[in-house]
Design an enzyme around this catalytic site. Structure first.
Site, short mmCIF file in Angstrom:
data_model
loop_
_atom_site.label_atom_id
_atom_site.label_comp_id
_atom_site.label_asym_id
_atom_site.label_seq_id
_atom_site.Cartn_x
_atom_site.Cartn_y
_atom_site.Cartn_z
N HIS A 131 1.00 -1.26 0.16
CA HIS A 131 0.11 -0.06 0.01
C HIS A 131 0.75 1.24 0.13
O HIS A 131 2.00 1.29 0.39
CB HIS A 131 -0.76 0.10 1.39
N VAL B 213 1.35 3.96 1.75
CA VAL B 213 2.12 4.34 2.87
C VAL B 213 3.28 3.31 3.46
O VAL B 213 3.94 3.60 4.48
CB VAL B 213 1.31 4.60 4.21
N LYS B 214 3.37 2.07 2.91
CA LYS B 214 4.34 1.09 3.27
C LYS B 214 5.65 1.38 2.83
O LYS B 214 5.93 2.22 2.18
CB LYS B 214 3.99 -0.25 3.01
N SER B 215 6.68 0.45 3.35
CA SER B 215 8.13 0.68 3.06
C SER B 215 8.29 0.69 1.31
O SER B 215 8.98 1.65 1.10
CB SER B 215 8.86 -0.71 3.31
N ILE B 216 7.50 -0.10 0.65
CA ILE B 216 7.74 0.11 -0.97
C ILE B 216 6.26 0.05 -1.38
O ILE B 216 5.37 -0.55 -0.64
CB ILE B 216 8.54 -0.91 -1.53
#
Ligand SMILES: *Cc1c(COP(=O)(O)O)cnc(C)c1O
Length: 390
Positions: free
Chosen positions: A188, A190-193
Site C-alpha cells: 500500500h 504508505v508502506k516501505s515500498i
C-alpha cells in the site's frame, strides 16, 4: 532579533505517503507495451527480488496485503474452530483474514514500551485449539521473534508474521522475512515500498509455496492429483480447492521491482527522520517514543508517540486538532481491534480486556514519516508539537 521567514507548508503534511520516480513510470510504460499486463513475467521477477532481499527461496505476490494474509492462513491450514493469537494493536486485516478462513482470532495484550505483542501474554492464551501465532511488527519494529518461535516449537504452532510494516527491518541482523514459516508484506502507498495496492507472502517452505500459488488463482493447478499426466491434453487443469482471484498484475509488479532497488535508500531516510524525532523529543517528558532494541533495526513505517497527559496540559485529542490546524495530518494507529463493534458483537470482546493496548491507544499519535519528508517540514512538525506541549 533578525527577521526570520517562518516556514509554512503549502500542502498538508501527511503521516505517510509513497515515493515514486521516473523509473517506476517508465517500468509501467514498458509493461503496458509488452504482451502481458497480468500473469506475465514481471510478477516472478518482483517475487524473486523480494525473496532474495529476505534470503528465502519462495515468494508469492498478491493483489494486496490482506489477500496475502488470507493466503498465509489458508496455507497454514487455518479452518473452523482453529485459534490464531495476534495483537489488538494492528490493522483489522490481521484478524479479519483469520475470520475469512472460519478461524477465531484470539487477542493478546502488548508490552507497555515496545507496543508489540507481549510473548508472555501469548503463552497464557495457548489452548489445544491454537493453530498459529500472527505477530505484527508494529510500526516496523521487530517483535521478539526468538520467544515467539520458542513458543511455536513447544506447542507445534505455525508463525505467520504480519510484516506489513516491516519490509526492510532487521531482527538480530537478519532481514524480517527471513522467517520460520511465513511473513506477509503489504505494498500500500504508505508502506516501505508500494505497488499501488499489493502484497506478498515469503516462505522458506515449498509446501506453503505451492498452496499459496493455488489459493491465489481459484484453487487451480496444472499438477493433477487425479490423472497421472496431461500429456495428450495440454489444456487440462484441475480446481482442487476453493481459491480466489487474488493475483497481482504485471503493472503492479513492475513498479515493485523498481521500488525494491530503492528500498535501502528509503530505509536510510526513514531512519534519519526517526532519529531526528527521538533527539528532538528526548527532553520532553510528556512524549514517549517506541522502545528500540539493540541489535534490531526498525523499518520506521510509522513514528508513533505516546502522550503522558499527567505531564502536559494538553491531551492527545487537543494535540491532534492543533496539528490539523497547522496543516499537519497525524493519525492514530490503531483503534484496538477488540473494541471494533464487529468484534464486540461477534467475538464478545470488550473494553477492559487488554489494558496495555487500551492505555496505549488512549494517548498515541503517529507523526509524519516518509522518505521525501524534508528537514524543513520535519522541523516545522517538531516546532509545532513543542509549542503545543509547553
Ligand atoms: C497495511 C496493513 C495490512 C493490509 O494490507 P493491504 O495491502 O492494505 O491489504 C495488514 N496488516 C497491517 C498491520 C497493515 O499495516
Amino acid at each position: 532579533m533578525p527577521n526570520q521567514t517562518e516556514f509554512s507548508p503549502t500542502q498538508t503534511i501527511p503521516y505517510g505517503r509513497q515515493t515514486i520516480g521516473d523509473e517506476e513510470i517508465q517500468a509501467v510504460i514498458d509493461v503496458l507495451k509488452s504482451p502481458y499486463i497480468t500473469q506475465g513475467p514481471a510478477i516472478e521477477k518482483f517475487e524473486q527480488a523480494v525473496a532474495a532481499y529476505c534470503d528465502v527461496p519462495y515468494a508469492v505476490g498478491f493483489c494486496n496485503g490482506t489477500a496475502a494474509l488470507h493466503g498465509a492462513y489458508y496455507a497454514a491450514g487455518i479452518g473452523p474452530g482453529d485459534e490464531v493469537i495476534t495483537s489488538s494493536i494492528t490493522f483489522v486485516a490481521t484478524s479479519n483474514a483469520v475470520l475469512y478462513q472460519g478461524g477465531k482470532p484470539v487477542f493478546a495484550d502488548i508490552s507497555p514500551n515496545s507496543w508489540n505483542i507481549n510473548p508472555q501474554e501469548i503463552a497464557c492464551r495457548i489452548t489445544p485449539k491454537t493453530k498459529a501465532i500472527a505477530p505484527v511488527h508494529f510500526a516496523g519494529s521487530p517483535v521478539a521473534l526468538d520467544s515467539i518461535y520458542q513458543l511455536a516449537d513447544e506447542h507445534h504452532l505455525v508463525v505467520i508474521e504480519d510484516a506489513c510494516h516491516a519490509l526492510g527491518a532487521r531482527y538480530k541482523n537478519t532481514p524480517i522475512g527471513h522467517c520460520r514459516d511465513m511473513a506477509v508484506f503489504s505494498f500500500h502507498p504508505v508502506k516501505s515500498i508500494t505497488t499501488g495496492e499489493g502484497g506478498m507472502v515469503v516462505t522458506p517452505h515449498r509446501h506453503f509455496y505451492e498452496k499459496l500459488l493455488k489459493f491465489r488463482t481459484h484453487g487451480i493447478t496444472k499438477d493433477s492429483q487425479q490423472f497421472k499426466v496431461f500429456e495428450d491434453q495440454p489444456w487440462q487443469y484441475e480446481m482442487q480447492d476453493l481459491g480466489y482471484n487474488y493475483r497481482m498484475t504485471d503493472i503492479q509488479a513492475a513498479i515493485g521491482t523498481v521500488q525494491m532497488q530503492k528500498l535501502d535508500g528509503f530505509m536510510e531516510r526513514r531512519s534519519q527522520i526517526a532519529q531526528r524525532y527521538r533527539e528532538a523529543f528526548r527532553d520532553i517528558p510528556a512524549i514517549q517514543t517506541q522502545e528500540e532494541t539493540t541489535g534490531d533495526a526498525s523499518a520506521n513505517h510509522l513514528f508513533p508517540i505516546w502522550i503522558d497527559v499527567t505531564k502536559t496540559p494538553i491531551n492527545r485529542t487537543q494535540l491532534f486538532k492543533a496539528l490539523q490546524n497547522a496543516r499537519i495530518a497525524p493519525q492514530v494507529h490503531y483503534i484496538p481491534v477488540h473494541l471494533q463493534p464487529y468484534y464486540q458483537e461477534h467475538l464478545r470482546t470488550k473494553q477492559g480486556d487488554f489494558p496495555e493496548a487500551e492505555r496505549y491507544h488512549e494517548s498515541c499519535l503517529s507523526l509524519p514519516i516518509y522518505p521525501t519528508l524534508s528537514h524543513e517540514e520535519q522541523d516545522y512538525v517538531i516546532k509545532t508539537i513543542k509549542a503545543c506541549l509547553s
